[in-house]
Design a protein around this motif. Structure first.
Motif, PDB file in Angstrom:
ATOM      1  N   SER A 273      42.809  31.269  46.955  1.00  0.00           N
ATOM      2  CA  SER A 273      42.717  31.848  45.617  1.00  0.00           C
ATOM      3  C   SER A 273      44.028  32.533  45.269  1.00  0.00           C
ATOM      4  O   SER A 273      44.581  33.271  46.080  1.00  0.00           O
ATOM      5  CB  SER A 273      41.590  32.889  45.561  1.00  0.00           C
ATOM      6  OG  SER A 273      41.690  33.644  44.350  1.00  0.00           O
TER       7      SER A 273
ATOM      8  N   ARG B 278      44.288  37.411  41.209  1.00  0.00           N
ATOM      9  CA  ARG B 278      44.081  37.896  39.843  1.00  0.00           C
ATOM     10  C   ARG B 278      45.387  37.931  39.068  1.00  0.00           C
ATOM     11  O   ARG B 278      46.452  37.887  39.675  1.00  0.00           O
ATOM     12  CB  ARG B 278      43.444  39.289  39.901  1.00  0.00           C
ATOM     13  CG  ARG B 278      44.231  40.268  40.747  1.00  0.00           C
ATOM     14  CD  ARG B 278      43.495  41.572  40.949  1.00  0.00           C
ATOM     15  NE  ARG B 278      43.258  42.248  39.683  1.00  0.00           N
ATOM     16  CZ  ARG B 278      42.832  43.502  39.564  1.00  0.00           C
ATOM     17  NH1 ARG B 278      42.591  44.223  40.660  1.00  0.00           N
ATOM     18  NH2 ARG B 278      42.655  44.052  38.392  1.00  0.00           N
TER      19      ARG B 278
ATOM     20  N   ASP C 260      41.868  34.521  31.399  1.00  0.00           N
ATOM     21  CA  ASP C 260      40.412  34.451  31.409  1.00  0.00           C
ATOM     22  C   ASP C 260      39.997  33.016  31.748  1.00  0.00           C
ATOM     23  O   ASP C 260      40.820  32.096  31.718  1.00  0.00           O
ATOM     24  CB  ASP C 260      39.866  34.842  30.028  1.00  0.00           C
ATOM     25  CG  ASP C 260      38.405  35.281  30.082  1.00  0.00           C
ATOM     26  OD1 ASP C 260      37.807  35.292  31.186  1.00  0.00           O
ATOM     27  OD2 ASP C 260      37.856  35.605  29.013  1.00  0.00           O
ATOM     28  N   VAL C 261      38.719  32.868  32.079  1.00  0.00           N
ATOM     29  CA  VAL C 261      38.142  31.542  32.265  1.00  0.00           C
ATOM     30  C   VAL C 261      37.054  31.418  31.207  1.00  0.00           C
ATOM     31  O   VAL C 261      36.185  32.289  31.117  1.00  0.00           O
ATOM     32  CB  VAL C 261      37.551  31.378  33.680  1.00  0.00           C
ATOM     33  CG1 VAL C 261      36.966  29.978  33.854  1.00  0.00           C
ATOM     34  CG2 VAL C 261      38.615  31.648  34.741  1.00  0.00           C
TER      35      VAL C 261
ATOM     36  N   SER D 180      34.069  33.754  27.365  1.00  0.00           N
ATOM     37  CA  SER D 180      34.330  34.054  28.773  1.00  0.00           C
ATOM     38  C   SER D 180      33.131  33.643  29.619  1.00  0.00           C
ATOM     39  O   SER D 180      31.993  33.900  29.235  1.00  0.00           O
ATOM     40  CB  SER D 180      34.522  35.568  28.963  1.00  0.00           C
ATOM     41  OG  SER D 180      35.551  36.024  28.134  1.00  0.00           O
TER      42      SER D 180
ATOM     43  N   PRO E 146      31.113  35.745  35.993  1.00  0.00           N
ATOM     44  CA  PRO E 146      31.580  35.517  37.365  1.00  0.00           C
ATOM     45  C   PRO E 146      30.639  34.540  38.075  1.00  0.00           C
ATOM     46  O   PRO E 146      29.431  34.564  37.844  1.00  0.00           O
ATOM     47  CB  PRO E 146      31.509  36.910  38.004  1.00  0.00           C
ATOM     48  CG  PRO E 146      31.665  37.851  36.852  1.00  0.00           C
ATOM     49  CD  PRO E 146      31.001  37.183  35.679  1.00  0.00           C
TER      50      PRO E 146
ATOM     51  N   LEU F 188      35.839  31.356  38.426  1.00  0.00           N
ATOM     52  CA  LEU F 188      35.901  32.810  38.566  1.00  0.00           C
ATOM     53  C   LEU F 188      34.839  33.218  39.575  1.00  0.00           C
ATOM     54  O   LEU F 188      33.669  32.898  39.387  1.00  0.00           O
ATOM     55  CB  LEU F 188      35.583  33.420  37.198  1.00  0.00           C
ATOM     56  CG  LEU F 188      35.858  34.899  37.002  1.00  0.00           C
ATOM     57  CD1 LEU F 188      37.360  35.163  37.025  1.00  0.00           C
ATOM     58  CD2 LEU F 188      35.268  35.357  35.664  1.00  0.00           C
TER      59      LEU F 188
ATOM     60  N   ASN G 285      35.668  38.467  40.491  1.00  0.00           N
ATOM     61  CA  ASN G 285      36.625  38.165  39.427  1.00  0.00           C
ATOM     62  C   ASN G 285      37.943  37.603  39.944  1.00  0.00           C
ATOM     63  O   ASN G 285      38.975  37.731  39.297  1.00  0.00           O
ATOM     64  CB  ASN G 285      36.894  39.386  38.546  1.00  0.00           C
ATOM     65  CG  ASN G 285      35.766  39.615  37.571  1.00  0.00           C
ATOM     66  OD1 ASN G 285      35.330  38.685  36.883  1.00  0.00           O
ATOM     67  ND2 ASN G 285      35.249  40.833  37.535  1.00  0.00           N
ATOM     68  N   TYR G 286      37.914  36.991  41.109  1.00  0.00           N
ATOM     69  CA  TYR G 286      39.097  36.288  41.607  1.00  0.00           C
ATOM     70  C   TYR G 286      39.127  34.890  40.999  1.00  0.00           C
ATOM     71  O   TYR G 286      38.074  34.297  40.755  1.00  0.00           O
ATOM     72  CB  TYR G 286      39.065  36.172  43.142  1.00  0.00           C
ATOM     73  CG  TYR G 286      39.651  37.357  43.856  1.00  0.00           C
ATOM     74  CD1 TYR G 286      39.373  38.661  43.434  1.00  0.00           C
ATOM     75  CD2 TYR G 286      40.484  37.186  44.970  1.00  0.00           C
ATOM     76  CE1 TYR G 286      39.910  39.757  44.100  1.00  0.00           C
ATOM     77  CE2 TYR G 286      41.019  38.273  45.636  1.00  0.00           C
ATOM     78  CZ  TYR G 286      40.733  39.555  45.207  1.00  0.00           C
ATOM     79  OH  TYR G 286      41.267  40.617  45.865  1.00  0.00           O
ATOM     80  N   ILE G 287      40.342  34.383  40.788  1.00  0.00           N
ATOM     81  CA  ILE G 287      40.506  33.078  40.153  1.00  0.00           C
ATOM     82  C   ILE G 287      40.859  32.029  41.196  1.00  0.00           C
ATOM     83  O   ILE G 287      41.739  32.240  42.041  1.00  0.00           O
ATOM     84  CB  ILE G 287      41.579  33.173  39.050  1.00  0.00           C
ATOM     85  CG1 ILE G 287      40.997  34.010  37.903  1.00  0.00           C
ATOM     86  CG2 ILE G 287      41.982  31.790  38.550  1.00  0.00           C
ATOM     87  CD1 ILE G 287      42.009  34.541  36.963  1.00  0.00           C
TER      88      ILE G 287
END
Ligand code: ATP
Ligand code: MG
Length: 649
Positions: free
Chosen positions: A440, A443, A451-452, A459, A462, A508, A512-514
């Motif tokens: 990952s 952030r 944003d996703v 949005s 999560p 996400l 809240n990690y991308i």
């Protein structure tokens, strides 16, 4: 594109966490977690504060003017990128500090202090001026990774000319396209370059490329010398050394550039189609580049910083030239291949110069994995304190390999997501603050609003996937596509009003990690199940026999799409039917039966762009028997021919 691509079982089973080591945290430039909230509360104030780290001839009147999709940053401010990268360091204690430690592939090396670099840049600026180059002119640069490359870029910046670097691995046709698109009348090249001990015929390509273009002046750096056997065309071609020798030794006055004046054009890698001429301006770009060196790369005066990219790509622009030099760092620059004369060349360089920060690409790490850890283990890498990756999603197993074998479990890893268009890292850990998860990019960096979102632009909660977007303008964003503002609007702002669309899919997670899933077009739909190519590839790479994998969706009568996996195995592993069955089962166990590849094709190489990104688009074309689309950015066209024969068998 799927907006509920929540089948990230393999990636989400990834529950390893790495907090910043306490000693690292204590010394980090950015170690107050409150920075994220403060920057989010007032991004313009945050960026204005960061801009204070540069030297401005005239301060700006206004931080941001936003007329979507067009942004202006630091309006009214004047500065010069070369002044910031070189001259200002010559006036203080960094004057005699190493700016660039350069090593040639044959083993020759040179060190430029900031003062020496400044004198060369001034001479080169005098030279370009004597050839008629003015502010706003486009200078096409087609050079190997030799010191004259950053010197040329900085000389252009000093004059206010716009540089357009074309990667030295491109052939004549690709160079011609970029010269025509940028409409340059001057080209800076070399007689030839070194690659794995062979010559790359740059001047020969250049001669072919300029035919029918408006180029009337070529400056040739004699990198190789007589062996290259090049001829200079009377009246058009000039020898770099001869011209440089004629220049005065006087300082060249840096042109005060408007913050919004163009600094450079750079064409994208072309992974998804025809490359776009990305336009970057002076003030915002430099603020972005400089800030990320201090935040994401934690740069200090004592560091020796080594980024393995080529300056022909944006990573080299930002993380070899403008970022580290504007921060007064010592940069290692290497000319050649990682396996010349042997597969330990990078580690040899790290040991020799005491590299502390090492930045490379996942594709390189997968190659190192394929070769085995013995090449790393031959060297003392104890000076390393921070590692970074960029270019593609990194498979968790590659991340772990980097962490264990190169970082000796001591160094934070910054997985940096960004693009030619974004100018600098957008999603990346701050190594003194952010806990990392292998695979990952974590952030967004402070001041960036990522944003996703779903198909409607809302949005996602999560635990869900969708389109990656950037919701607010940022200083180093592209301003347009050169000569094609329409393409700029459609490509990046056509889907959601006033919101930047990078073209990547993301997930996400609950924290809240991308997790970058790859290109939007690469998501596969098998019997209604949305599966990310990245997910299947990571499952395959986690198998001990597999070095690298590229996964595509091929149209299928019953399932809609069927998964085809192209796999390269590690050295010494036999690729046979038993392994095919084992790998299919391995993926089914890791992700689920719907992700079981319909077919697995073993191949010695995968088709990659010259920036080493896997071209899944071409693999789809091959699998579906289509005429191949644009292949000009392929690193090795013969790979495609081999794959076509494999596929027929
Ligand atoms: P084109 O836009 O012409 O198809 P390209 O997108 O390959 O070419 P670049 O700007 O060099 O050109 O690459 C940016 C892309 O690389 C991103 O959009 C993303 O897909 C990928 N990428 C870069 N860094 C990362 C990363 N850390 N994690 C995941 N993907 C990444
Ligand atoms: Mg792109």
């Amino acid at each position: 594109m799927s907006v509920d691509s929540n089948r990230l079982d393999t990636l989400l089973k990834e529950n390893r966490r790495f907090a910043p080591p306490e000693a690292f945290r204590a010394q980090a430039n950015f170690n107050d977690p409150g920075i994220y909230e403060r920057a989010a509360a007032d991004p313009e104030a945050y960026w204005a504060e960061q801009a204070g780290n540069l030297s401005w001839f005239t301060p700006w009147d206004k931080v941001l003017e936003w007329n979507p999709p067009h942004a202006k940053w630091f309006v009214g401010g004047k500065l010069n990128a070369a002044y910031n990268a070189v001259d200002r360091h010559r006036q203080g204690p960094r004057k005699n500090k190493a700016a660039i430690i350069w090593e040639g592939e044959p083993g020759d090396s040179k060190v430029y202090t900031y003062d020496m670099l400044g004198r060369e840049v001034d001479k080169a600026a005098h030279m370009l001026k004597s050839l008629g180059v003015k502010k706003g002119d486009r200078v096409t640069v087609y050079l190997p990774m030799i010191p004259e490359l950053p010197i040329t870029l900085l000389a252009c910046a000093k004059i206010g000319a716009i540089h357009s670097v074309v990667f030295g691995g491109f052939a004549a046709n690709s160079l011609r396209d970029r010269i025509l698109d940028a409409d340059s009348r001057i080209l800076i090249t070399a007689d030839a370059g070194w690659r794995r001990g062979s010559l790359v015929p740059l001047k020969k390509n250049a001669d072919e490329a300029v035919e029918g273009t408006s180029v009337d002046t070529i400056v040739v750096v004699p990198r190789v010398g007589e062996k290259a056997g090049v001829q200079l065309v009377e009246g058009r071609d000039h020898d770099w050394n001869a011209l440089m020798a004629q220049q005065p030794a006087t300082p060249f006055e840096a042109e005060p550039m408007d913050a919004e004046d163009i600094l450079f054009l750079l064409y994208t890698s072309g992974t998804t189609g025809k490359p776009k001429g990305i336009v970057h301006t002076t003030g915002g770009y430099l603020v972005g580049a400089n800030t990320s060196l201090r935040s994401v790369f934690d740069i200090k005066d004592e560091d020796v910083y080594f980024c393995t990219a080529d300056i022909g790509w944006v990573t080299g622009h930002t993380y070899i030239v403008y970022g580290p030099l504007s921060a007064g760092a010592t940069v290692v620059m290497y000319e050649g291949a990682p396996d010349f004369p042997d597969r330990d060349r990078f580690w040899d360089i790290v040991e020799k110069y005491g590299v502390t920060i090492f930045y490379t690409a996942p594709t390189s790490i997968r190659t190192f994995m394929k070769w085995g850890p013995q090449y790393v283990e031959k060297h003392n890498l104890s000076t390393l304190r921070l590692l970074g990756t960029v270019g593609e999603p990194i498979n968790p197993e590659a991340w772990m390999w980097f962490h264990v074998h190169v970082g000796k479990e001591q160094c934070p890893i910054v997985d940096t997501w960004w693009q030619t268009e974004t100018g600098c890292a957008m999603i990346a850990p701050l190594p003194g603050i952010t806990e990392t998860k292998p695979g990952s990019a974590t952030r967004p960096v402070p001041g960036i609003l990522v944003d996703v979102v779903d198909e409607q632009g809302n949005s996602v909660e999560p635990g869900n996937g969708g389109y990656l977007v950037i919701k607010k303008p940022w200083p180093s964003m592209l301003r347009t596509v050169w000569g094609d503002d329409e393409r700029f609007r459609n490509t990046y702002f056509g889907k959601f009003e006033g919101i930047y669309l990078p073209g990547d899919g993301a997930h996400l997670d609950e924290d809240n990690y991308i997790w970058i899933l790859g290109r939007i077009d690469d998501v596969i739909n098998v019997s209604g199940h949305r599966i990310g190519t990245m997910e299947v590839e990571s499952a395959l790479v986690a198998h001990p026999s597999v070095a690298e994998a590229a996964v595509i969706g091929r149209s299928h009568d019953v399932k809609g799409q069927a998964i085809t996996a192209f796999v390269t195995v590690k050295e010494g592993i036999e690729a046979n039917d038993a392994l095919v069955a084992e790998l299919k089962q391995h993926v089914a166990t890791a992700i689920g039966a719907m992700a079981r590849p319909e077919e697995i094709i073993f191949t010695a190489e995968l088709p990659k762009t010259r920036s080493a990104k896997i071209m899944r688009r071409l693999l789809r074309d091959i699998a579906e028997g289509r005429v191949l689309g644009d292949t000009t950015t392929l690193a090795d066209p013969s790979v495609v021919e081999q794959l076509k024969t494999l596929y027929k068998d």
